[in-house]
Design a protein around this motif. Structure first.
Motif, PDB file in Angstrom:
ATOM      1  N   ALA A   1     -28.609  16.747  -4.643  1.00 38.34           N
ATOM      2  CA  ALA A   1     -27.200  16.601  -5.783  1.00 38.34           C
ATOM      3  C   ALA A   1     -26.700  15.045  -5.691  1.00 38.34           C
ATOM      4  O   ALA A   1     -26.428  14.179  -6.664  1.00 38.34           O
TER       5      ALA A   1
ATOM      6  N   MET B   1     -20.547  19.850  -8.865  1.00 41.13           N
ATOM      7  CA  MET B   1     -21.759  19.452  -7.925  1.00 41.13           C
ATOM      8  C   MET B   1     -20.958  18.565  -7.013  1.00 41.13           C
ATOM      9  O   MET B   1     -21.219  18.966  -6.147  1.00 41.13           O
TER      10      MET B   1
ATOM     11  N   VAL C   1     -20.329  25.220 -10.787  1.00 43.89           N
ATOM     12  CA  VAL C   1     -21.399  24.136 -11.128  1.00 43.89           C
ATOM     13  C   VAL C   1     -22.063  25.551 -12.383  1.00 43.89           C
ATOM     14  O   VAL C   1     -22.609  24.581 -13.411  1.00 43.89           O
TER      15      VAL C   1
END
Length: 180
Positions: free
Chosen positions: A95, A111, A154
């Motif tokens: 990430a 995220m 996501v």
């Protein structure tokens, strides 16, 4: 006007016409090359983002599988707790890497929401090991539900970023007259 002058004027007009046509053709060719280069740049960018997103999704699924296993285990071993800790680290690293490459705010929000949920799950598993919390309690179930919601967010954000909010088109086989 003499015949020689007329021939010279005709040659000059012909040369000027050829020059104009050549310039127009050159401009059109350069315009097409620019369009093609832009399309190739967009395709390469989409491919790179697609690979980055796939890495994140793989880390996300591995973390979820490990946490799910830890949530069901009656006795949490040090190995399983360390695995959850390591997979959370992998997820957070992917990430962080993506956050430097992506400018799309909805993707970043999704995220970071998932990483925050993952941190809460990671902490719960670690606390369970240290504090001897029960397996699959209400708090763990709630955290797993939040994580599943964050996973969906996501995947939707990735799809919308890659495909502009439209689901990708899949090629379908053409039907023949003999198909039922």
């Amino acid at each position: 006007m003499t015949e020689t002058q007329a021939a010279l004027y005709a040659a000059a007009v012909g040369a000027l016409s050829a020059l104009v046509v050549g310039c127009i053709a050159g401009w059109a060719a350069l315009r097409q090359v620019a369009k093609t280069a832009e399309a190739q740049r967009k395709q390469a960018d989409r491919q790179l983002r697609s690979e980055d997103y796939a890495n994140f999704v793989r880390a996300m699924f591995r973390f979820r599988a490990s946490v799910g296993h830890a949530a069901e285990a009656a006795q949490l071993s040090a190995d399983l707790a360390n695995e959850v800790r390591a997979l959370y680290g992998d997820l957070a690293n992917v990430a962080a890497t993506l956050s430097m490459r992506i400018a799309a705010d909805p993707v970043m929000d999704a995220m970071m929401g998932l990483v925050n949920c993952a941190y809460a799950l990671h902490s719960r598993v670690t606390d369970r090991r240290q504090l001897y919390l029960p397996s699959r309690d209400v708090a763990m179930d709630r955290l797993l539900e939040q994580f599943e919601g964050a996973e969906l967010a996501v995947r939707i954000a990735f799809r919308d970023d890659l495909w502009g909010g439209k689901p990708p088109r899949h090629s379908r086989p053409t039907r023949t007259s003999t198909d039922p």
